[in-house]
Design a protein around this motif. Structure first.
Motif: not given
Ligand code: PLP
Length: 373
Positions: A98, A173, A205-206, A235
């Motif tokens: 992640g 976010n 991430a998005y 995502k």
């Molecule tokens: C801005 C942002 N970065 C990183 C992540 C982490 O995502 P992941 O650990 O699932 O890759 C998120 C998860 O919601 C996020 O909103």
């Protein structure tokens, strides 16, 4: 006082005492729009390939996996190369469980005692936790009222605080705001322009959901050696359960992270499944276009109903404003729709789901708001 009770039990670090573990509520309700997941699961063909890949990896489980995950880095580099004319080579790619783990590794390597991490609020709520966990000083500047970055104020903050790490989610976010390339470039210059030689992490991430014409920070990688661009398969790739985040940066940054990563941090199963999922990228990403359309319709629809809605380049929308946002959140939940109570006071965040889920959300919101009127 005995040795066992002197400092409290268990012997948790003082700054962690009384802190609730991070996490959005995981509630079993019909419409779940609270953690920005992709509502579309993999196709039967993709599931079959993933199952085969996992079975093949299972045969090797008596051995440790490839510590350098070369095959996966090569596939991720090929995927990222689509977003930058300069291309990305495997030595510029790193991956972890992640992008949360990626951020933690970045702060383990580049933060730490006596060092500072900077972001601009409202920002991703996990960042201060990574800072806390790595004993990195945390400083949050502020975004403007429309959630964009005031570049002069941002430059001044960097000059004053001299951070070793700047964390910039783009799209942000919880607001959905994408950063323009000149802001990223300016911060890369400002971060490198003091004794600490800081790095700038653009958390995409998005990224795949950004609107047409909004560039990725990957395009700037060849210009700034202190730029790190992070991505995730959680995502757009509909792989939140897979736990695979990754980054692109100068090879020496990837090498530095290798010093702090746990040995064999990416299991053989994770590597195999991520590779199989990447093989289905066109199909998994095929739904991104639908989600972008659904998002734009949601923004327009909420605005038409008189709500304040932040521009969004992500798969979620921040809307408001409510005198009692908790009451609205609870009212929606009572109607089987789970969204997220996050962001600045008075605002709520809703993830973009299927057309049916969005219809359920809109109907529930009309109902709750009617009740409040
Ligand atoms: C801005 C942002 N970065 C990183 C992540 C982490 O995502 P992941 O650990 O699932 O890759 C998120 C998860 O919601 C996020 O909103």
């Amino acid at each position: 006082m005995t040795a066992a009770t002197a400092g409290g039990w268990p012997p948790l670090r003082d700054e962690l005492r009384g802190i609730e573990p991070y996490g959005a509520p995981q509630l079993d309700v019909p419409v779940q729009l609270n953690v920005n997941e992709n509502p579309y699961g993999p196709s039967p063909a993709c599931v079959a390939d993933i199952a085969t890949a996992a079975a093949e990896a299972a045969v090797t489980l008596n051995r440790y996996p490839d510590r350098e995950f070369v095959a996966l880095r090569t596939a991720l580099a090929a995927y990222l190369s689509k977003d930058t004319p300069a291309g990305i080579v495997p030595e510029q790619v790193w991956a972890a469980n992640g992008s949360n783990e990626i951020m933690l590794q970045l702060l383990q390597a580049f933060g730490g005692p006596g060092r500072t991490a900077v972001s601009f609020a409202p920002t991703y709520s996990m960042y201060p936790e990574y800072a806390r966990d790595t004993n990195t000083r945390w400083v949050a500047g502020r975004r403007a009222d429309d959630f964009t970055l005031d570049l002069d104020a941002a430059r001044d903050l960097v000059k004053t605080e001299q951070p070793s790490v700047i964390l910039l989610p783009s799209p942000n976010n919880p607001t959905g705001t994408a950063l323009p390339p000149d802001a990223v470039g300016m911060l890369c210059e400002a971060a490198g322009d003091h004794d600490v030689n800081g790095i700038v992490v653009v958390d995409e991430a998005y990224g795949e959901f950004r609107r047409t014409g909004v560039p990725s920070a990957l395009e700037l990688l060849s210009s700034y050696r202190n730029l790190v661009v992070t991505r995730t398969m959680s995502k757009a790739f509909a792989g939140a359960g897979l736990r695979l985040g990754y980054l692109a940066a100068a090879p020496e940054i990837c090498d530095a992270i290798r010093v702090v990563r746990l040995p064999y941090h990416l299991s053989a199963v994770t590597q195999a499944v991520a590779l199989a999922a990447l093989g289905h990228a066109p199909e998994l990403l095929g739904k991104v276009e639908d989600l972008r359309r659904e998002r734009d319709a949601l923004v327009d629809g909420l605005r038409a109903e008189g709500y304040d809605v932040a521009d969004s380049d992500a798969n979620f929308v921040l809307f408001g404003r409510f005198a009692d946002r908790h009451a609205v959140w609870q009212g929606l939940l009572d109607r089987g729709v789970l969204i997220r109570e996050t962001g600045p006071e008075g605002w709520l965040r809703v993830s973009v789901g299927t057309p049916d889920e969005m219809a359920a959300f809109r109907a529930a919101l009309t109902d709750v708001d009617g009740e409040r009127a």
